[in-house]
Write a protein that holds these residues in place. Structure first.
Motif, PDB file in Angstrom:
ATOM      1  N   PHE A 130     -13.991  -5.258 -15.563  1.00  0.00           N
ATOM      2  CA  PHE A 130     -14.371  -4.462 -14.400  1.00  0.00           C
ATOM      3  C   PHE A 130     -15.560  -3.574 -14.780  1.00  0.00           C
ATOM      4  O   PHE A 130     -15.505  -2.841 -15.777  1.00  0.00           O
ATOM      5  CB  PHE A 130     -13.203  -3.588 -13.920  1.00  0.00           C
ATOM      6  CG  PHE A 130     -11.968  -4.387 -13.585  1.00  0.00           C
ATOM      7  CD1 PHE A 130     -11.780  -4.900 -12.313  1.00  0.00           C
ATOM      8  CD2 PHE A 130     -11.009  -4.645 -14.571  1.00  0.00           C
ATOM      9  CE1 PHE A 130     -10.656  -5.648 -12.013  1.00  0.00           C
ATOM     10  CE2 PHE A 130      -9.874  -5.388 -14.275  1.00  0.00           C
ATOM     11  CZ  PHE A 130      -9.697  -5.898 -12.991  1.00  0.00           C
ATOM     12  N   ASN A 134     -18.129  -0.725 -13.019  1.00  0.00           N
ATOM     13  CA  ASN A 134     -18.390   0.130 -11.854  1.00  0.00           C
ATOM     14  C   ASN A 134     -19.505   1.111 -12.200  1.00  0.00           C
ATOM     15  O   ASN A 134     -19.738   1.429 -13.369  1.00  0.00           O
ATOM     16  CB  ASN A 134     -17.134   0.923 -11.465  1.00  0.00           C
ATOM     17  CG  ASN A 134     -15.962   0.020 -11.147  1.00  0.00           C
ATOM     18  OD1 ASN A 134     -16.103  -0.972 -10.435  1.00  0.00           O
ATOM     19  ND2 ASN A 134     -14.791   0.344 -11.703  1.00  0.00           N
ATOM     20  N   PHE A 159     -17.834  -2.797  -1.193  1.00  0.00           N
ATOM     21  CA  PHE A 159     -18.234  -2.730  -2.596  1.00  0.00           C
ATOM     22  C   PHE A 159     -18.015  -1.337  -3.190  1.00  0.00           C
ATOM     23  O   PHE A 159     -18.459  -1.062  -4.301  1.00  0.00           O
ATOM     24  CB  PHE A 159     -19.711  -3.121  -2.751  1.00  0.00           C
ATOM     25  CG  PHE A 159     -19.992  -4.565  -2.434  1.00  0.00           C
ATOM     26  CD1 PHE A 159     -19.970  -5.529  -3.429  1.00  0.00           C
ATOM     27  CD2 PHE A 159     -20.250  -4.956  -1.132  1.00  0.00           C
ATOM     28  CE1 PHE A 159     -20.225  -6.861  -3.138  1.00  0.00           C
ATOM     29  CE2 PHE A 159     -20.513  -6.288  -0.831  1.00  0.00           C
ATOM     30  CZ  PHE A 159     -20.488  -7.247  -1.834  1.00  0.00           C
ATOM     31  N   SER A 160     -17.354  -0.459  -2.452  1.00  0.00           N
ATOM     32  CA  SER A 160     -17.096   0.882  -2.976  1.00  0.00           C
ATOM     33  C   SER A 160     -15.770   0.896  -3.729  1.00  0.00           C
ATOM     34  O   SER A 160     -14.887   0.077  -3.481  1.00  0.00           O
ATOM     35  CB  SER A 160     -17.071   1.906  -1.842  1.00  0.00           C
ATOM     36  OG  SER A 160     -15.979   1.639  -0.975  1.00  0.00           O
ATOM     37  N   VAL A 161     -15.675   1.806  -4.692  1.00  0.00           N
ATOM     38  CA  VAL A 161     -14.438   1.961  -5.461  1.00  0.00           C
ATOM     39  C   VAL A 161     -14.031   3.428  -5.426  1.00  0.00           C
ATOM     40  O   VAL A 161     -14.881   4.322  -5.348  1.00  0.00           O
ATOM     41  CB  VAL A 161     -14.613   1.492  -6.925  1.00  0.00           C
ATOM     42  CG1 VAL A 161     -14.790  -0.005  -6.992  1.00  0.00           C
ATOM     43  CG2 VAL A 161     -15.778   2.197  -7.592  1.00  0.00           C
ATOM     44  N   LYS A 216     -18.783  -1.019  -6.867  1.00  0.00           N
ATOM     45  CA  LYS A 216     -18.239  -2.128  -7.651  1.00  0.00           C
ATOM     46  C   LYS A 216     -19.405  -3.035  -8.048  1.00  0.00           C
ATOM     47  O   LYS A 216     -20.021  -3.684  -7.207  1.00  0.00           O
ATOM     48  CB  LYS A 216     -17.239  -2.906  -6.789  1.00  0.00           C
ATOM     49  CG  LYS A 216     -16.602  -4.113  -7.452  1.00  0.00           C
ATOM     50  CD  LYS A 216     -15.914  -5.005  -6.427  1.00  0.00           C
ATOM     51  CE  LYS A 216     -14.921  -4.232  -5.576  1.00  0.00           C
ATOM     52  NZ  LYS A 216     -14.278  -5.121  -4.572  1.00  0.00           N
ATOM     53  N   HIS A 243     -16.528  -7.398 -10.890  1.00  0.00           N
ATOM     54  CA  HIS A 243     -15.082  -7.470 -11.116  1.00  0.00           C
ATOM     55  C   HIS A 243     -14.698  -8.914 -11.384  1.00  0.00           C
ATOM     56  O   HIS A 243     -15.001  -9.801 -10.585  1.00  0.00           O
ATOM     57  CB  HIS A 243     -14.319  -6.945  -9.904  1.00  0.00           C
ATOM     58  CG  HIS A 243     -14.305  -5.456  -9.813  1.00  0.00           C
ATOM     59  ND1 HIS A 243     -13.428  -4.765  -8.999  1.00  0.00           N
ATOM     60  CD2 HIS A 243     -15.043  -4.505 -10.444  1.00  0.00           C
ATOM     61  CE1 HIS A 243     -13.649  -3.462  -9.117  1.00  0.00           C
ATOM     62  NE2 HIS A 243     -14.627  -3.288  -9.987  1.00  0.00           N
ATOM     63  N   GLY A 273     -18.769  -8.312  -6.653  1.00  0.00           N
ATOM     64  CA  GLY A 273     -19.520  -7.112  -7.003  1.00  0.00           C
ATOM     65  C   GLY A 273     -20.999  -7.299  -6.712  1.00  0.00           C
ATOM     66  O   GLY A 273     -21.480  -8.408  -6.480  1.00  0.00           O
TER      67      GLY A 273
END
Length: 816
Positions: free
Chosen positions: A647, A649, A811-813, A637, A640, A748
């Motif tokens: 958003f 990423n 912070f991962s998506v 991320k 955001h 983020g």
């Protein structure tokens, strides 16, 4: 004889320190001298530092000097144990070859030359045995440039410790005569004023600055680490209003032409102001302030126009109008309401400004076009060469174009070339608290035209520097140098022809004799000629096409080598004792990324900044930022903003410190941008556009421009630049956030707030205290890509969790 204030500024900053943080018990700068000699506005400065290693073991001592950007280093020496080690100026390619040979013998190498607002750095180091000494001596030369009716010689001293034998000696010799001399600056106040001695005798003046150790701790910015401040020498020379001052020596001459008692020429000026989204915040505020000040300074017989631009062009009025009180009040209201928004159409804005001036061909006036921008063109025509061609055709040599580049997001080389092609100059405006004063200061340099179409004629002269000038401004100076044919002074006749208002005027004095100097420094006038010729050839080379450059570069290179000038075409190889590093000094152009040569792991690599991709976190209370690495093909991320429906990423590449292989931007519900190594895709509902070149793609309030290995994305109030870097044939992406909307819900990796920390231990292991938690760190470096060109900074390296003060997993998506 008239009187003109002259203020000379020389800058020399010396830091002699160990490779770690300075420890005054390890080494001792027992002598630090700056000696500057100024003759006919040409300054030769020698910085000498003598350092003793007080340790019982060998110590690496670093010599670190900052000099004016306009100066050329011409000599460097180190004296160790009775041996002299000279720096040798060579063509860049030869210097690089010598570096490679040194590496093959197992020696390491490394040199950084970086550019600040007015300075650039020279840095080298040498290992000094226990209880031994080293002397560093650097010489550089500079032709002083006259602005605002003065020259500036500013001595900036920061030796990092009080020095027992600290001396500054300045000797000024002007054949025209010196009417007065004064000393200003932070180092001339309080107790330090007693350390200054000045002497004036007709054509000569001396300034001595010999502070004691106690005095070096007593200025406003001084302390236990000694002085940190400026000394500015201001003086005035006698001037007449005729042909000016001409000095010859050994077959060469230099001519200083600066008449002042002339009627001012009414001017026509158009200001072209960038109001794109990247000007948000302090930049647009300072532009408003500066523009209102400038409008107040217009004379009633001046005519002016205002254009602001983003992706569209906005005229205050369609034609130039007189600077009367009614028009000025209206213009100031317009300036006060300039708002940042949109993209950047430089091409159309400058063409509209040129059109306004072309339509206002007023006899007896001087026209000027001034562009202020902070970014690359992102809409309309975005091909840089096409823009330059269009502008050159529109102006057609009728008036100068001055380009002001605000900050470091601009392609300064593009602005510089476009200015030089149109008889102007480019100037960088630094993002700082005084940016409005920088803007106003530049305008004041060109505010009062006194002559136009100036032609300098020298019968009996050859190999002349530039002799044609579109305009001469009050407070400036025209300098021409050349050779006297057969060294025959009897047949040498100078003359200046120019237009003053609407009449032709000739400056000549058939009874005047050319001043001759026959002193030990007979080659000084010749070196002025060489310095000026190299400077002008480098400017000329910038304007030419690739096929035309070689001849000009060859001539500039030959002169640089003959006179041992370190220029953008040459390098200085710093020789050292056997087994020591071989350093290579490169002089960068303004806006150019300096080259860094390195030796790692037993083999040589010659690379350019950037070196690696590493996350940086700036700090509130310290100068050294935090940094951390993230390994593996993670989906992260970056930014955001739920309230803005924005958003961003990215997916990291598996290569350590490689960068991202793809970045996705989602704005509102129906705008999507995908960037990867193959290109850019923009989706708006069912419409899909693939970016294949330099043209702009606009989808609603989303704009995408690919230019010069950068992808510029504007989405609403956000501006993101994605850098495309290549390593070993692989492409990597790295995002730089230039602007984002203020929102409490932002998060983020690109929105991490500045850190606050303190160093709590620095003996065997360094620890930082962050939010009451102690963290083990190591001193390392990272490249800061938010600055253009990128710079490598020292940083405290730690784990991602420690730097972020939360798990990286936050912070991962799950999907991009």
């Amino acid at each position: 004889m008239g009187r003109t204030v002259v203020q000379i500024t020389f800058i020399g900053l010396l830091l002699a320190l160990a490779s770690t943080l300075p420890n005054k018990d390890d080494w001792d700068i027992y002598s630090f001298h700056i000696n500057s000699t100024v003759t006919s506005r040409y300054a030769t400065t020698v910085i000498t530092s003598r350092v003793a290693n007080r340790m019982d073991e060998s110590k690496e001592i670093e010599f670190h000097v900052q000099i004016p950007k306009n100066a050329f280093i011409s000599k460097f020496q180190m004296f160790i144990d009775g041996q002299v080690y000279d720096g040798v100026v060579k063509a860049k390619e030869q210097a690089q070859q010598q570096y490679t040979e040194a590496v093959s013998r197992g020696e390491s190498a490394g040199l950084v030359s970086s550019v600040g607002r007015t300075l650039e750095e020279f840095k080298t180091s040498v290992t000094v045995a226990a209880h031994k000494k080293v002397t560093f001596e650097l010489t550089y030369e500079e032709l002083m440039k006259r602005t605002h009716g003065k020259y500036e010689l500013q001595i900036h001293a920061r030796p990092m410790q009080p020095v027992r034998d600290f001396k500054v000696d300045v000797h000024i010799h002007e054949e025209a005569g010196i009417s007065f001399i004064d000393v200003k600056g932070g180092l001339s106040t309080n107790a330090l004023a007693n350390a200054i001695t000045k002497t004036h005798a007709d054509k000569q003046a001396w300034v001595y600055f010999y502070p004691t150790v106690d005095q070096q701790k007593m200025c406003d910015s001084c302390g236990d680490q000694g002085m940190n401040g400026d000394l500015v020498i201001v003086y005035d020379v006698n001037r007449d209003n005729g042909l000016g001052h001409i000095k010859k020596s050994d077959g060469y001459f230099v001519h200083h032409f600066a008449p002042s008692d002339l009627p001012r020429i009414p001017k026509n000026v158009v200001f072209v102001i960038d109001q794109s989204g990247s000007m948000h915040g302090r930049k647009i505020e300072q532009t408003r302030i500066a523009l209102i000040h400038i409008l107040n300074d217009l004379a009633e017989d001046d005519y002016f126009g205002l254009i602001t631009f983003d992706g569209n062009i906005f005229h205050w009025k369609r034609e130039l109008v007189q600077a009367n009180s009614k028009n000025l009040e209206s213009a100031k209201n317009f300036a006060q309401n300039i708002q940042d928004r949109g993209s950047t159409d430089i091409n159309e804005a400058v063409l509209q400004g040129a059109s306004m001036l072309n339509a206002h061909n007023r006899e007896g006036s001087a026209s000027i076009l001034i562009l202020l921008t902070d970014g690359d063109p992102t809409s309309g025509v975005t091909n840089l060469e096409k823009i330059q061609s269009n502008v050159r055709e529109a102006i057609a040599g009728k008036f100068p174009l001055y380009c002001l580049g605000f900050g470091f997001d601009v392609d300064f080389k593009f602005l510089e070339k476009m200015s030089l092609q149109n008889n102007g100059v480019a100037r960088r405006i630094y993002e700082d608290s005084d940016a409005d004063l920088q803007l106003k200061g530049f305008y004041e340099e060109v505010a009062t035209p006194l002559l136009t179409d100036v032609t300098m004629i020298y019968v009996g002269g050859t190999n002349l520097t530039q002799t044609n000038f579109s305009q001469y401004y009050n407070g400036s100076e025209i300098v021409v140098a050349g050779e006297i044919t057969d060294n025959n002074i009897e047949t040498f006749t100078p003359q200046v022809v120019a237009i003053s208002s609407n009449r032709r005027i000739i400056f000549s004095n058939p009874n005047e004799t050319v001043e001759s100097t026959q002193t030990v420094s007979d080659d000084r006038i010749q070196r002025v000629w060489a310095y000026l010729t190299v400077k002008q050839l480098l400017d000329k080379e910038l304007q030419l096409s690739e096929t035309e450059k070689e001849k000009v570069k060859k001539e500039a290179l030959e002169l640089s080598l003959k006179y041992s000038f370190v220029t953008p075409l040459t390098s200085m190889v710093v020789t050292k004792p056997p087994g020591e590093n071989t350093d290579v000094l490169h002089k960068p152009r303004e806006g150019e990324t300096p080259q860094r040569s390195q030796f790692t792991g037993g083999r040589a690599k010659s690379v350019t900044v950037p070196l690696l991709h590493r996350f940086l976190i700036n700090t509130k209370n310290q100068t050294v930022p935090l940094c951390f690495d993230v390994s593996g093909s993670l989906q992260l991320k970056l930014l955001h903003h739920p309230s803005e429906e924005l958003f961003v990423n990215g997916e990291l590449d598996s290569v350590v410190n490689g960068g991202f292989n793809s970045i996705f931007i989602h704005f509102q519900t129906d705008h999507h941008v995908e960037i990867d190594s193959r290109g850019v895709t923009v989706r708006e509902r069912q419409t899909v556009a693939h970016h294949t070149g330099q043209d702009t793609i606009t989808a609603g309030s989303v704009t995408v421009v690919v230019h010069n290995k950068k992808v510029h994305v504007t989405a609403g109030k956000m501006r993101l630049v994605i850098l495309v870097h290549e390593k070993n044939g692989n492409k990597f992406l790295w995002p730089v956030l230039k602007k984002h909307p203020s929102a409490d819900d932002s998060e983020g990796l690109l929105a991490v707030k500045p850190a606050v920390y303190e160093v709590v231990q620095q003996v065997s292991v360094t620890k930082l205290k962050i939010k009451n938690q102690e963290v083990d760190v190591t001193s390392d470096s990272a490249t800061d890509y938010s600055i253009d060109p990128p710079v490598t900074k020292n940083c405290w390296l730690m784990s991602a969790d420690s730097a972020l003060q939360r798990p990286l997993a936050d912070f991962s998506v799950a999907q991009l």
